[in-house]
Motif scaffolding. Structure first.
Motif, short mmCIF file in Angstrom:
data_model
loop_
_atom_site.label_atom_id
_atom_site.label_comp_id
_atom_site.label_asym_id
_atom_site.label_seq_id
_atom_site.Cartn_x
_atom_site.Cartn_y
_atom_site.Cartn_z
N PHE A 26 4.48 10.57 2.60
CA PHE A 26 4.86 10.62 4.01
C PHE A 26 3.93 9.73 4.84
CE2 PHE A 26 4.58 12.49 8.26
CZ PHE A 26 5.91 12.48 8.64
N LYS A 27 2.65 9.80 4.55
CA LYS A 27 1.65 9.01 5.29
C LYS A 27 1.89 7.51 5.10
CE LYS A 27 -3.37 8.51 5.56
NZ LYS A 27 -4.64 8.99 5.00
N LEU A 28 2.15 7.07 3.87
CA LEU A 28 2.40 5.65 3.60
C LEU A 28 3.70 5.20 4.26
CD1 LEU A 28 1.68 2.94 2.29
CD2 LEU A 28 2.79 3.76 0.19
N ALA A 29 4.74 6.03 4.19
CA ALA A 29 6.02 5.69 4.82
C ALA A 29 5.83 5.50 6.32
CB ALA A 29 7.06 6.77 4.55
N ARG A 30 5.15 6.42 6.94
CA ARG A 30 4.90 6.34 8.39
C ARG A 30 4.10 5.09 8.74
NH1 ARG A 30 2.63 11.20 12.22
NH2 ARG A 30 2.69 10.01 14.14
N GLN A 31 3.08 4.81 7.95
CA GLN A 31 2.23 3.63 8.18
C GLN A 31 3.06 2.34 8.09
OE1 GLN A 31 -1.06 3.37 5.41
NE2 GLN A 31 -1.23 1.18 5.72
N LEU A 32 3.92 2.24 7.08
CA LEU A 32 4.74 1.04 6.90
C LEU A 32 5.77 0.89 8.00
CD1 LEU A 32 5.25 1.15 3.04
CD2 LEU A 32 3.83 -0.49 4.33
N LEU A 33 6.44 1.98 8.36
CA LEU A 33 7.44 1.91 9.43
C LEU A 33 6.78 1.46 10.74
CD1 LEU A 33 9.50 5.12 8.59
CD2 LEU A 33 10.26 2.74 8.35
N GLU A 34 5.61 2.00 11.02
CA GLU A 34 4.90 1.63 12.24
C GLU A 34 4.46 0.17 12.20
OE1 GLU A 34 1.77 3.79 15.20
OE2 GLU A 34 1.47 4.10 13.06
N GLU A 35 3.88 -0.24 11.08
CA GLU A 35 3.40 -1.61 10.92
C GLU A 35 4.52 -2.65 11.08
OE1 GLU A 35 1.63 -4.35 7.28
OE2 GLU A 35 1.13 -2.21 7.32
N PHE A 36 5.71 -2.31 10.60
CA PHE A 36 6.82 -3.27 10.63
C PHE A 36 7.77 -3.05 11.81
CE2 PHE A 36 5.31 -3.68 6.29
CZ PHE A 36 5.23 -5.06 6.19
N GLY A 37 7.38 -2.20 12.75
CA GLY A 37 8.14 -2.03 13.98
C GLY A 37 9.46 -1.31 13.83
N LEU A 38 9.51 -0.34 12.93
CA LEU A 38 10.72 0.46 12.72
C LEU A 38 10.46 1.89 13.18
CD1 LEU A 38 11.50 -1.01 9.22
CD2 LEU A 38 12.95 -1.27 11.25
N PRO A 39 11.50 2.61 13.60
CA PRO A 39 11.30 3.99 14.07
C PRO A 39 10.73 4.90 12.97
CG PRO A 39 13.64 3.39 14.15
CD PRO A 39 12.90 2.20 13.67
N LEU A 40 9.79 5.75 13.36
CA LEU A 40 9.06 6.57 12.40
C LEU A 40 9.90 7.65 11.73
CD1 LEU A 40 5.63 6.96 14.24
CD2 LEU A 40 6.34 5.23 12.57
N GLY A 41 11.04 8.01 12.30
CA GLY A 41 11.90 9.03 11.71
C GLY A 41 12.99 8.48 10.82
N LEU A 42 12.94 7.17 10.56
CA LEU A 42 13.99 6.51 9.79
C LEU A 42 14.06 7.02 8.35
CD1 LEU A 42 16.15 4.30 10.06
CD2 LEU A 42 14.44 2.66 9.32
N LEU A 43 12.93 7.38 7.79
CA LEU A 43 12.88 7.91 6.42
C LEU A 43 12.39 9.36 6.45
CD1 LEU A 43 11.25 4.87 4.55
CD2 LEU A 43 13.66 5.58 4.48
N PRO A 44 13.30 10.31 6.67
CA PRO A 44 12.88 11.72 6.70
C PRO A 44 12.68 12.24 5.27
CG PRO A 44 15.22 11.55 7.07
CD PRO A 44 14.70 10.15 6.95
N LEU A 45 11.51 12.00 4.75
CA LEU A 45 11.22 12.30 3.35
C LEU A 45 10.76 13.73 3.16
CD1 LEU A 45 9.24 9.02 2.57
CD2 LEU A 45 11.67 9.46 2.20
N ALA A 46 11.03 14.28 1.99
CA ALA A 46 10.55 15.61 1.62
C ALA A 46 10.47 15.67 0.10
CB ALA A 46 11.50 16.68 2.14
N GLY A 47 9.44 16.29 -0.39
CA GLY A 47 9.28 16.42 -1.84
C GLY A 47 9.04 15.07 -2.51
N VAL A 48 8.23 14.23 -1.89
CA VAL A 48 7.96 12.90 -2.44
C VAL A 48 7.10 13.03 -3.70
CG1 VAL A 48 6.86 10.66 -2.03
CG2 VAL A 48 8.13 11.78 -0.19
N ILE A 49 7.56 12.40 -4.75
CA ILE A 49 6.80 12.34 -5.99
C ILE A 49 5.93 11.10 -5.98
CG2 ILE A 49 7.00 12.07 -8.50
CD1 ILE A 49 9.76 13.55 -8.22
#
Length: 154
Positions: A26-49
């Motif tokens: 979740f932390k990496l997804a949020r960091q990447l979405l923010e870095e690339f200017g995409l909305p932070l809720g675009l990937l509502p992840l749960a149970g990430v392996i």
């Protein structure tokens, strides 16, 4: 295929930053979405392996425990996120996306590309299907929900 410790690694994952577990994914997804200017809720992840990102190519992938259904309430759209999601991220865009579908009437067309307007004033995000159909919505509809922000800070 490259090898690391005698184990073959797909070339597109060579040189990747890889995280394991839900919180780190979740932390990496949020960091990447923010870095690339995409909305932070675009990937509502749960149970990430596992989640990974290859900086040299922009290739990203997510492995989840199970398929996820998410309702984007502000635009009244259901989306499914498969166990495996992957694509290429760049400034304001994810292209060659696989593993995401959005309900449109009675069908679930796969989303192939997501991009935001270059003009920050427009505030629109666009979803393009493999059939070439594009749907546009306000970026705010894909903001990170408040409860997800609270969970990520625990």
């Amino acid at each position: 295929m490259a090898e690391r410790g005698g184990v073959p690694i797909p070339v597109e994952k060579d040189g990747a930053i890889v995280t394991k577990g839900d919180a780190e994914g979740f932390k990496l997804a949020r960091q990447l979405l923010e870095e690339f200017g995409l909305p932070l809720g675009l990937l509502p992840l749960a149970g990430v392996i596992e989640m990974g990102y290859v900086p040299s190519t922009g290739y990203i992938w997510v492995l989840q425990e199970k398929k996820r259904l998410h309702n984007f309430k502000l635009v009244n759209r259901l989306a499914t996120y498969d166990v495996e999601i992957h694509g290429y991220i760049e400034k304001g865009r994810i292209k060659k996306l696989k593993g995401v579908k959005v309900k449109e009437l009675t069908m679930w067309p796969p989303i192939f590309e997501v991009y935001v307007d270059d003009d920050d004033q427009a505030g629109m995000i666009h979803f393009k299907s493999l059939a070439g159909i594009t749907k546009s919505f306000p970026v705010e509809a894909f903001a990170l929900p408040l409860e997800a922000e609270e969970i990520s800070t625990l």
